[in-house]
Scaffold this motif. Structure first.
Motif, PDB file in Angstrom:
ATOM      1  N   ALA A 189       0.748  -1.136  -0.036  1.00  0.00           N
ATOM      2  CA  ALA A 189      -0.189  -0.045  -0.065  1.00  0.00           C
ATOM      3  C   ALA A 189       0.885   1.132   0.206  1.00  0.00           C
ATOM      4  O   ALA A 189       0.573   2.070  -0.615  1.00  0.00           O
ATOM      5  N   ASN A 192       2.174   1.733  -3.536  1.00  0.00           N
ATOM      6  CA  ASN A 192       1.163   2.392  -4.532  1.00  0.00           C
ATOM      7  C   ASN A 192       0.890   3.845  -3.870  1.00  0.00           C
ATOM      8  O   ASN A 192       1.032   4.473  -5.050  1.00  0.00           O
ATOM      9  N   THR A 231      -2.874  -1.505  -7.602  1.00  0.00           N
ATOM     10  CA  THR A 231      -4.215  -1.151  -7.433  1.00  0.00           C
ATOM     11  C   THR A 231      -5.317  -2.468  -7.581  1.00  0.00           C
ATOM     12  O   THR A 231      -6.159  -2.995  -6.842  1.00  0.00           O
ATOM     13  N   LEU A 234      -4.476  -4.909  -4.766  1.00  0.00           N
ATOM     14  CA  LEU A 234      -4.674  -4.627  -3.458  1.00  0.00           C
ATOM     15  C   LEU A 234      -6.139  -4.502  -3.219  1.00  0.00           C
ATOM     16  O   LEU A 234      -6.980  -4.863  -2.448  1.00  0.00           O
ATOM     17  N   TYR A 235      -6.731  -3.676  -4.287  1.00  0.00           N
ATOM     18  CA  TYR A 235      -8.500  -3.391  -4.359  1.00  0.00           C
ATOM     19  C   TYR A 235      -9.023  -3.818  -5.525  1.00  0.00           C
ATOM     20  O   TYR A 235      -9.627  -3.043  -6.313  1.00  0.00           O
ATOM     21  N   HIS A 439      -6.298   7.292  -0.061  1.00  0.00           N
ATOM     22  CA  HIS A 439      -5.500   5.947  -0.123  1.00  0.00           C
ATOM     23  C   HIS A 439      -5.631   5.338   1.275  1.00  0.00           C
ATOM     24  O   HIS A 439      -5.783   4.041   1.452  1.00  0.00           O
ATOM     25  N   LEU A 443      -7.268   1.561   2.278  1.00  0.00           N
ATOM     26  CA  LEU A 443      -6.829   0.414   2.972  1.00  0.00           C
ATOM     27  C   LEU A 443      -7.500   0.218   4.242  1.00  0.00           C
ATOM     28  O   LEU A 443      -7.522  -0.948   4.435  1.00  0.00           O
ATOM     29  N   LYS A 446      -9.935  -2.289   2.717  1.00  0.00           N
ATOM     30  CA  LYS A 446      -9.181  -3.432   2.682  1.00  0.00           C
ATOM     31  C   LYS A 446      -9.093  -4.393   3.825  1.00  0.00           C
ATOM     32  O   LYS A 446      -9.422  -5.603   3.857  1.00  0.00           O
ATOM     33  N   SER A 471      -4.701   2.257   9.710  1.00  0.00           N
ATOM     34  CA  SER A 471      -4.405   2.530   8.076  1.00  0.00           C
ATOM     35  C   SER A 471      -3.615   3.731   8.010  1.00  0.00           C
ATOM     36  O   SER A 471      -2.691   3.779   6.966  1.00  0.00           O
TER      37      SER A 471
END
Length: 580
Positions: A189, A192, A231, A234-235, A439, A443, A446, A471
């Protein structure tokens, strides 16, 4: 020195000569009646690692034939000839594909870098680079959030740090990892966020960071690949609601006036009456005109008659969370709805409110008057100071925790100022138009996704509430809490302790909101007696030894006896509530 690293030091023609010498050495070993145990044709320096598991890119696994023995000279010649042919073909493959490997994954000697070597110091390097992006270089200690640059003995070497940080990002941008290992989640993260910030927010850094090649276009392409691929990793649920993080942020920034600010309330059938009461008090008592979205978990969560009731209220609309991020929201459960509702709401600046919360001031003051929100684009509130805490898990997933986090009660162990509950998420305010905030919120989502929350998050923290500040801290985005800690609002018992709902102040220690509604005990019955609201108790120290907490029982709520009752206990009046 490993053979594959040694080969990379020589010119290509020299490598061919070395291969021939190797073949002659094989002939000599066979002549000495040694057996060849195996042939591993694929150069190892093309191997990458994906998290804890080893994978090979981009070829198949190396050929490993059984031990060789030969019956006659012709068979020997055939084997040697085949080996030589394979060696030549493999060398040609290396020449063709060397340029296609990520440029960020080789050191100054053109050696292939392993993930292990990069991970050895990636946490501190990412922290330093993010603190640099946050403007902490040369700042006084009292003014910094992260603080990693304060520890340097010399000036910050941005070029050297960037090279390692970018090499790591290029290596892991699409590499799978154990999703319950938040150490690896945080690193990816941060990679990113760093790539996104340099690419979109601070492009003036590109010429300096692209040295010595000065190939800015190539660096842009690499940064775009890091952002896009990480991205998706992660997402993955971001699509189809949004095509990219950049598209989502642009949409929030360009919102019309009607969608710039608003409130979000998450509720289901159980909290329907409380949510209606909250909206009615906002509109009729506090004269709050902010638009409101009521989020719910699909048709099984709110029946049609309740949806109709909400939609009949002025400037209120209902929103099913199943309408956005469907790959993940279809798996929602309990607390996990809240961060996705925050992210999915149409508002850029948004305050999410528990259905059983109530305000003593118009919540718009967060947007208009809060210095914390103006500076950081977020507003967090402390929970009660209850129980000691051992922050081992947080420190294990975030080895370079921020200097600011060291001031939190959650970080204390075996001391008076320690609490396993740091944040109360009954009210959370964010500005999704800001890169760091957006961002961080991604997270949070996530960490509250189905696999993550069942596998690790809800085993380590109580629901969604701690995932917000954790986060923010994981990816080094500055944040703050209001200065006071969770108190109580209600009646005074025989011990002169104030008992009732979880009470919070604004930044000036004025009464602002509380969690728990107006019922004496909402968990027993919706027809229970109303709470008596006569006093508020503040907690200004967050100290377990100086403040006395009485735990709730089936018949009584939490009670607080603050250290200095004369200063921290107030009788409620209309003037104190700022009501006309």
């Amino acid at each position: 020195m490993a053979p594959q690293r040694a080969l990379s030091m020589f010119p290509k023609k020299t490598e061919l000569v070395l291969i021939l010498v190797t073949i002659l050495f094989v002939i000599w070993t066979i002549g000495s009646r040694w057996s060849l145990k195996e042939l591993d044709i694929m150069p190892r320096h093309l191997e990458h690692r994906r998290g804890p598991q080893s994978v090979r890119l981009p070829s198949d696994a190396p050929v490993r034939p059984p031990p060789l023995t030969f019956q006659d000279l012709s068979e020997f010649k055939s084997v040697v000839g085949n080996a030589l042919q394979k060696a030549l073909e493999e060398q040609q493959w290396v020449i063709q594909h060397r340029q296609s490997l990520p440029s960020g994954t080789r050191d100054e000697n053109n050696f292939q870098l392993s993930l292990e070597s990069l991970e050895a110091d990636i946490d501190v390097l990412q922290a330093q680079f993010l603190d640099y992006l946050n403007g902490e270089e040369g700042s006084e200690e009292v003014a910094v959030f992260g603080g990693s640059l304060l520890k340097l003995q010399s000036s910050f070497d941005i070029s050297k740090t960037w090279k390692r940080v970018h090499q790591y990002a290029m290596l892991v941008k699409s590499a799978e990892y154990n999703r319950t290992e938040f150490l690896h989640l945080g690193r990816r993260a941060r990679a990113n966020l760093i790539a996104y910030t340099v690419l979109y927010d601070k492009p003036s850094l590109l010429p300096g960071l692209s040295m010595p090649s000065k190939n800015v276009k190539k660096l842009r392409r690499e940064l775009a690949s890091v952002v896009d691929e990480s991205t998706v990793l992660l997402y993955p649920w971001l699509k189809p609601t949004h095509s990219s993080i950049k598209e989502m942020q642009t949409r929030f920034v360009n919102k019309d006036a009607e969608s710039q600010e608003g409130l979000v309330i998450c509720t289901g059938k159980w909290h329907f009456e409380m949510a209606v009461h909250l909206i009615e008090t906002l509109r009729k008592v506090l004269q709050c005109t902010l638009p409101i979205e009521v989020h719910y978990g699909g048709p099984d969560d709110l029946p049609p008659d309740m949806l109709k009731a909400f939609n009949a209220m002025p400037n209120v609309r209902t929103v099913s969370i199943l309408d956005f991020f469907p790959l993940e929201t279809k798996l929602w459960g309990g607390w996990s709805m809240k961060p996705f509702a925050l992210l999915g709401s149409r508002f850029r600046k948004v305050i999410i409110i528990d259905a059983d919360a109530l305000f003593l001031q118009d919540p718009r003051v967060v947007f208009n008057q809060s210095n914390i929100f103006r500076q950081h684009g977020q507003m967090f509130y402390h929970d009660r100071t209850l129980g000691g805490n051992d922050p081992w898990w947080f420190k294990s997933i975030n080895p370079q925790w921020s200097k600011f986090s060291e001031s939190l009660r959650y970080m204390g162990k075996d001391i008076a100022r320690s609490s396993q509950h740091e944040m109360e998420s009954g009210v959370v305010a964010v500005d999704k138009g800001r890169t760091g905030v957006l961002h961080s919120l991604l997270l949070v989502c996530k960490m509250n996704s189905k696999l993550e929350r069942d596998g690790i998050t809800y085993r380590r923290v109580h629901g969604d509430k701690e995932t917000f500040w954790i986060s923010w801290d994981l990816i080094r985005v500055p944040y703050k809490f209001t200065p006071t800690f969770g108190g109580t609002v209600g009646y005074m018992n025989e011990k002169n302790h104030v008992c009732g709902g979880l009470f919070h102040t604004d930044e000036q220690s004025n009464p602002f909101w509380w969690n728990g509604g107006v019922l004496a005990n909402k968990h027993i019955s919706k027809d229970a007696e109303f709470m008596k609201f006569d006093y508020v108790a503040f907690d200004t120290t967050g100290d377990n030894k100086k403040n006395v907490w009485e735990w709730e029982t089936p018949t009584t709520p939490f009670c607080l006896g603050p250290e200095n009752a004369q200063r921290e206990v107030r009788e409620l009046t209309r003037r104190l509530f700022k009501l006309k």
